[in-house]
Design a protein around this motif. Structure first.
Motif, mmCIF file in Angstrom:
data_model
loop_
_atom_site.group_PDB
_atom_site.id
_atom_site.type_symbol
_atom_site.label_atom_id
_atom_site.label_comp_id
_atom_site.label_asym_id
_atom_site.label_seq_id
_atom_site.Cartn_x
_atom_site.Cartn_y
_atom_site.Cartn_z
ATOM 1 N N PHE A 26 0.803 -1.222 0.000
ATOM 2 C CA PHE A 26 0.000 0.000 0.000
ATOM 3 C C PHE A 26 0.839 1.277 0.000
ATOM 4 O O PHE A 26 1.828 1.380 0.713
ATOM 5 N N CYS A 27 0.402 2.233 -0.814
ATOM 6 C CA CYS A 27 0.984 3.581 -0.807
ATOM 7 C C CYS A 27 -0.158 4.574 -0.951
ATOM 8 O O CYS A 27 -1.187 4.266 -1.560
ATOM 9 N N ALA A 28 0.052 5.775 -0.398
ATOM 10 C CA ALA A 28 -0.989 6.803 -0.472
ATOM 11 C C ALA A 28 -1.132 7.312 -1.911
ATOM 12 O O ALA A 28 -2.227 7.646 -2.355
ATOM 13 N N ARG A 29 -0.010 7.390 -2.628
ATOM 14 C CA ARG A 29 -0.034 7.742 -4.052
ATOM 15 C C ARG A 29 1.273 7.260 -4.648
ATOM 16 O O ARG A 29 2.180 6.863 -3.915
ATOM 17 N N ARG A 30 1.371 7.299 -5.973
ATOM 18 C CA ARG A 30 2.586 6.777 -6.600
ATOM 19 C C ARG A 30 3.620 7.892 -6.731
ATOM 20 O O ARG A 30 3.336 8.954 -7.290
ATOM 21 N N CYS A 31 4.826 7.655 -6.220
ATOM 22 C CA CYS A 31 5.906 8.630 -6.390
ATOM 23 C C CYS A 31 6.259 8.712 -7.875
ATOM 24 O O CYS A 31 6.079 7.743 -8.626
ATOM 25 N N SER A 32 6.772 9.853 -8.283
ATOM 26 C CA SER A 32 6.925 10.109 -9.720
ATOM 27 C C SER A 32 7.874 9.127 -10.404
ATOM 28 O O SER A 32 7.744 8.859 -11.591
ATOM 29 N N TYR A 33 8.813 8.551 -9.648
ATOM 30 C CA TYR A 33 9.836 7.683 -10.244
ATOM 31 C C TYR A 33 9.539 6.203 -10.018
ATOM 32 O O TYR A 33 10.307 5.346 -10.454
ATOM 33 N N CYS A 34 8.445 5.868 -9.334
ATOM 34 C CA CYS A 34 8.283 4.510 -8.791
ATOM 35 C C CYS A 34 7.664 3.535 -9.780
ATOM 36 O O CYS A 34 6.585 3.790 -10.317
ATOM 37 N N ASP A 35 8.329 2.396 -9.980
ATOM 38 C CA ASP A 35 7.712 1.333 -10.788
ATOM 39 C C ASP A 35 7.577 0.043 -9.977
ATOM 40 O O ASP A 35 7.531 -1.041 -10.537
ATOM 41 N N PHE A 36 7.524 0.187 -8.632
ATOM 42 C CA PHE A 36 7.342 -1.002 -7.793
ATOM 43 C C PHE A 36 5.905 -1.502 -7.904
ATOM 44 O O PHE A 36 5.019 -0.778 -8.355
ATOM 45 N N SER A 37 5.717 -2.731 -7.405
ATOM 46 C CA SER A 37 4.373 -3.302 -7.377
ATOM 47 C C SER A 37 3.656 -2.756 -6.147
ATOM 48 O O SER A 37 3.966 -3.142 -5.025
ATOM 49 N N ILE A 38 2.740 -1.820 -6.378
ATOM 50 C CA ILE A 38 2.063 -1.189 -5.236
ATOM 51 C C ILE A 38 0.557 -1.173 -5.465
ATOM 52 O O ILE A 38 0.077 -1.412 -6.573
ATOM 53 N N ALA A 39 -0.167 -0.891 -4.390
ATOM 54 C CA ALA A 39 -1.614 -0.693 -4.464
ATOM 55 C C ALA A 39 -1.883 0.679 -3.862
ATOM 56 O O ALA A 39 -1.631 0.882 -2.675
ATOM 57 N N GLY A 77 8.007 -2.664 0.735
ATOM 58 C CA GLY A 77 6.785 -2.290 0.009
ATOM 59 C C GLY A 77 7.055 -1.626 -1.317
ATOM 60 O O GLY A 77 8.129 -1.795 -1.882
ATOM 61 N N GLY A 78 6.024 -0.846 -1.723
ATOM 62 C CA GLY A 78 4.945 -0.299 -0.910
ATOM 63 C C GLY A 78 5.442 0.438 0.329
ATOM 64 O O GLY A 78 6.596 0.813 0.430
ATOM 65 N N THR A 79 4.525 0.583 1.248
ATOM 66 C CA THR A 79 4.840 1.324 2.472
ATOM 67 C C THR A 79 4.303 0.557 3.681
ATOM 68 O O THR A 79 3.150 0.757 4.083
ATOM 69 N N PRO A 80 5.122 -0.333 4.261
ATOM 70 C CA PRO A 80 4.663 -1.098 5.420
ATOM 71 C C PRO A 80 4.144 -0.227 6.560
ATOM 72 O O PRO A 80 3.228 -0.621 7.279
ATOM 73 N N ALA A 100 9.498 2.547 6.203
ATOM 74 C CA ALA A 100 8.505 3.525 6.678
ATOM 75 C C ALA A 100 8.657 4.835 5.934
ATOM 76 O O ALA A 100 9.768 5.232 5.559
ATOM 77 N N ASN A 101 7.540 5.498 5.742
ATOM 78 C CA ASN A 101 7.577 6.873 5.268
ATOM 79 C C ASN A 101 7.536 7.785 6.489
ATOM 80 O O ASN A 101 6.808 7.503 7.452
ATOM 81 N N PRO A 102 8.293 8.877 6.462
ATOM 82 C CA PRO A 102 8.386 9.722 7.657
ATOM 83 C C PRO A 102 7.032 10.195 8.167
ATOM 84 O O PRO A 102 6.824 10.280 9.383
ATOM 85 N N HIS A 114 6.632 13.651 -5.799
ATOM 86 C CA HIS A 114 5.298 13.252 -5.306
ATOM 87 C C HIS A 114 5.382 12.519 -3.975
ATOM 88 O O HIS A 114 4.543 11.660 -3.688
ATOM 89 N N ARG A 115 6.386 12.835 -3.182
ATOM 90 C CA ARG A 115 6.455 12.231 -1.854
ATOM 91 C C ARG A 115 5.362 12.831 -0.982
ATOM 92 O O ARG A 115 4.968 13.985 -1.186
ATOM 93 N N THR A 116 4.910 12.066 -0.010
ATOM 94 C CA THR A 116 3.827 12.552 0.846
ATOM 95 C C THR A 116 4.352 13.271 2.089
ATOM 96 O O THR A 116 3.572 13.873 2.817
HETATM 97 S S1 SF4 Z 1 6.460 5.244 -1.232
HETATM 98 FE FE1 SF4 Z 1 7.948 3.842 -2.192
HETATM 99 S S2 SF4 Z 1 6.744 2.150 -3.015
HETATM 100 FE FE2 SF4 Z 1 5.292 3.822 -2.541
HETATM 101 S S3 SF4 Z 1 5.052 4.928 -4.477
HETATM 102 FE FE3 SF4 Z 1 6.707 5.943 -3.332
HETATM 103 S S4 SF4 Z 1 8.620 4.939 -4.028
HETATM 104 FE FE4 SF4 Z 1 6.882 3.629 -4.665
#
Ligand code: SF4
Length: 370
Positions: A14-27, A62-65, A95-97, A132-134
């Motif tokens: 799970f992520c709140a939104r997709r970061c601009s550079y991210c191609d990981f498998s996320i929801a 993750g994603g963002t555990p 973790a995201n800060p 696009h970091r949160t």
């Molecule tokens: S937080 Fe990490 S996994 Fe989630 S969208 Fe951003 S770079 Fe991708």
């Protein structure tokens, strides 16, 4: 324990939104279905032979555990209920800060989480916005302080370098801010632009241009020198640790040890066969609830795969590659070029060698296959 599995990876998509550079498998979810995810992990783990799990490391990536909040503790408990976990196991979450609250940090610590990999990325507000970091810049030191207050004292900070020129990012200042926080470990990622990301689309429209290769090299070497002078060991191409603080979990990947995995898109390795789960969260969860397999594919390592992995993984770390006479002969010119050292029949790349890792590994593999 013979044939035991000592490492476990759990993918939390799970992520709140997709970061601009991210191609990981996320929801991407504004609200995380914590209870459903935890239930699904409980359904998946019973499909594994957890009698053989004698875990030295658990890694929630993750994603963002951290988006699971206190649900992290539920996941760790599920693992502890089914498998043996060493008293001094390294238990890491990414973790995201902005997710780090005193309540959740206390719950993580209570569950035995003793290492957090924090996605700082930069200390420049304009850069974080572009990515696009949160999180905001002040949330990084606040998260470090909160984690330490909760008793989680092994903290790794992630940073991204080689950003486009147009951002005028001050890499030196970001290294200074990072060191001020006195982390135990630092991971660096050189930005690459993948086509199926927001950044890939910006590039296709001509709105962004990748950093020139020279700046990638300059920033990589600056990090090597500055972090080395501050007492960090540059022990793997992208990773720096204070003595005794290498990532034990990631080191298992680089030494080719078996590892188990849970969660959508999670990859596992039993020493011979690699398997990976279906990547879409909804598909993974549905299959678990309908007793279908969640394994998408698996492949046995061929002799050729083994040869190239041995070389590539060996060269990634300062433990180096225990080499044959033929490999040492190939590597001799690298020593003259300043890219490697040969110590006790082991080839160890220098920092400038790390910059050429792919090419050097390819030439060694080619020589070995002749
Ligand atoms: S937080 Fe990490 S996994 Fe989630 S969208 Fe951003 S770079 Fe991708």
């Amino acid at each position: 324990m013979a044939n035991s599995v000592r490492h476990l990876y759990v993918h939390v998509p799970f992520c709140a939104r997709r970061c601009s550079y991210c191609d990981f498998s996320i929801a991407v979810r504004s609200s995380v279905p914590v209870a459903s995810y935890v239930e699904a992990i409980a359904l998946e783990i019973v499909r594994h032979d957890t009698q053989r799990w004698d875990l030295d490391t658990i890694y929630l990536g993750g994603g963002t555990p951290s988006r699971l909040g206190a649900g992290v503790a539920d996941v760790v408990k599920i693992v502890r209920d089914r498998a043996s976990v060493a008293g001094d196991a390294e238990i890491t979450i990414e973790a995201n800060p902005d997710d780090v609250t005193p309540e959740d940090a206390a719950a993580w610590s209570e569950a035995g989480v003793n290492r957090v990999s924090l996605g700082a990325q930069s200390f420049d507000p304009a850069v974080l916005e572009w990515m696009h970091r949160t999180h905001s810049v002040p949330q990084v030191p606040a998260a470090v302080e909160t984690l330490r207050a909760a008793g989680i004292t092994n903290i790794s900070l992630d940073l991204i370098f080689a950003l486009p020129d147009s951002l005028s990012r001050d890499w030196s200042a970001d290294l200074d801010r990072t060191l001020e926080l006195e982390p135990e470990h630092i991971s660096l990622y050189g930005l690459t632009i993948e086509p199926h990301t927001p950044l890939g689309r910006w590039r296709a429209r001509g709105q962004v241009v990748e950093a020139p290769e020279e700046r990638y090299e300059t920033e990589f070497m600056m990090a090597h020198e500055r972090l080395g002078a501050a007492g960090f060991e540059h022990y793997e191409v992208s990773n720096f640790g204070r003595p005794g603080r290498r990532s034990r979990h990631n080191s298992s990947y680089w030494t080719g040890e078996p590892y188990a995995a849970l969660g959508p898109s999670a990859h596992s390795f039993d020493g011979n066969v690699r398997s990976w789960n279906v990547s879409a969260y909804a598909d993974w969860e549905r299959r678990l609830r309908s007793a279908e397999s969640v394994v998408a594919e698996s492949e046995s390592l061929s002799e050729e795969n083994r040869l190239s992995e041995r070389v590539y993984l060996g060269l990634r770390t300062t433990d180096g590659l225990r080499a044959t006479d033929a490999e040492i002969a190939v590597a001799r010119p690298w020593v003259d070029a300043g890219w490697a050292e040969i110590l006790n029949r082991t080839i160890v790349l220098t920092a400038t060698g790390f910059l050429r890792l792919d090419a050097l590994a390819a030439s060694l593999t080619l020589a070995g296959s002749r």
